[in-house]
Design an enzyme around this catalytic site. Structure first.
Site, PDB file in Angstrom:
ATOM      1  N   CYS A  32      50.948  32.869  61.350  1.00  0.00           N
ATOM      2  CA  CYS A  32      51.706  33.796  62.196  1.00  0.00           C
ATOM      3  C   CYS A  32      51.958  33.164  63.574  1.00  0.00           C
ATOM      4  O   CYS A  32      52.781  32.268  63.692  1.00  0.00           O
ATOM      5  CB  CYS A  32      51.000  35.146  62.283  1.00  0.00           C
ATOM      6  SG  CYS A  32      52.024  36.461  62.969  1.00  0.00           S
ATOM      7  N   HIS A  73      50.247  36.561  56.786  1.00  0.00           N
ATOM      8  CA  HIS A  73      48.817  36.541  57.075  1.00  0.00           C
ATOM      9  C   HIS A  73      48.030  36.425  55.767  1.00  0.00           C
ATOM     10  O   HIS A  73      47.676  37.451  55.165  1.00  0.00           O
ATOM     11  CB  HIS A  73      48.400  37.827  57.801  1.00  0.00           C
ATOM     12  CG  HIS A  73      48.704  37.832  59.259  1.00  0.00           C
ATOM     13  ND1 HIS A  73      47.848  37.321  60.209  1.00  0.00           N
ATOM     14  CD2 HIS A  73      49.788  38.288  59.926  1.00  0.00           C
ATOM     15  CE1 HIS A  73      48.379  37.471  61.408  1.00  0.00           C
ATOM     16  NE2 HIS A  73      49.565  38.050  61.271  1.00  0.00           N
ATOM     17  N   GLU A 129      45.004  35.826  55.398  1.00  0.00           N
ATOM     18  CA  GLU A 129      43.635  36.331  55.586  1.00  0.00           C
ATOM     19  C   GLU A 129      43.567  37.853  55.527  1.00  0.00           C
ATOM     20  O   GLU A 129      42.473  38.415  55.455  1.00  0.00           O
ATOM     21  CB  GLU A 129      43.060  35.828  56.919  1.00  0.00           C
ATOM     22  CG  GLU A 129      43.474  36.587  58.160  1.00  0.00           C
ATOM     23  CD  GLU A 129      44.856  36.252  58.693  1.00  0.00           C
ATOM     24  OE1 GLU A 129      45.136  36.586  59.859  1.00  0.00           O
ATOM     25  OE2 GLU A 129      45.672  35.661  57.958  1.00  0.00           O
TER      26      GLU A 129
END
Length: 252
Positions: free
Chosen positions: A98, A188, A190
């Site tokens: 990001c 993202h 994660e």
């Protein structure tokens, strides 16, 4: 995962929204999603002013997201960009997430700026470009897959020697690779579905003010396991490059 004397460096460029900080910072989310143990990572909180160590101490580095804007040219951000440029040219495996994706593009001579489509939040669809079939992080993945996103800026222009690997709505450079060792992903990897829902709830008033429907975005959230595989592949790749004998490449 094989052990090595050199850890992965997680560069913390920001923090999650207040409502989700009870689950830890971005560094913890990244470490867990990447399948790394605590003793396999070090963290540099650059947003808080921590300095970046010598890059040759690490087998790879991952740059987190942030609420900051690359275009603000904050001191800590520009220092991190300089470190990324030096580390990339030295061949250190890098992954920007990001804000980290945008910062990596900026550091290597590209351009980051406002997303022409405005704020993007929720579970989106990522579509791979043809070049992804020959990439060590993306080869063998589905042509289209779900990913979680929350951003207002994107990489508008890639650096020289970079190749676009994926696109999303109004974002032709949603993932890229520079040379053979540096990658940026706007999504993202994660984030879990719970993280994504937490972000949408925290930003519900802002989304409504911008003409979006947070409830519809919440209903559309779904798991994004393929996106997470990209992060795990990077962690495996970085450690394989640091300790190649007897390893068998990235995990597919």
């Amino acid at each position: 995962m094989q052990s090595t004397s050199r850890p992965v460096l997680i560069i913390a460029a920001g923090r999650p929204v207040q409502e989700l900080r009870r689950h830890g910072g971005f560094d913890r989310w990244i470490r867990v999603a990447a399948g790394l143990r605590r003793d396999e990572v070090e963290v540099a909180d650059v947003e808080s002013g921590e300095s970046l160590p010598d890059h040759d101490r690490y087998c790879g580095a991952i740059v987190s997201g942030s609420a900051a804007m690359v275009t603000d040219r904050l001191d800590w951000s520009e220092r991190t960009a300089g470190w990324l440029k030096e580390a990339a040219h030295a061949g250190l495996p890098l992954l920007g997430i990001c804000y980290g994706h945008q910062l990596l593009a900026h550091a290597l001579g590209g351009e980051a700026g406002d997303n022409p489509d405005g704020r993007c939040m929720g579970t989106i669809e990522v579509e791979l470009h043809a070049a992804a079939a020959r990439d060590r992080l993306f080869s063998g993945l589905p042509q289209r897959f779900a990913a979680h996103a929350t951003h207002m800026q994107i990489a508008l222009r890639l650096p020289d020697e970079a190749v676009a690997l994926a696109q999303a709505t109004h974002d032709p450079f949603h993932a890229f690779r520079w040379r053979d060792n540096a990658w940026g992903v706007q999504f993202h990897p994660e984030f879990s579905a719970a993280h994504m829902r937490g972000y949408l709830r925290a930003r519900a008033d802002v989304l409504r003010a911008e003409g979006q429907d947070p409830q519809a975005l919440l209903r559309a959230v779904r798991p994004a396991p393929v996106a997470r595989r990209v992060l795990r592949r990077f962690a495996r790749l970085a450690r394989t490059l640091a300790d190649p004998p007897g390893t068998n490449g990235v995990d597919r």
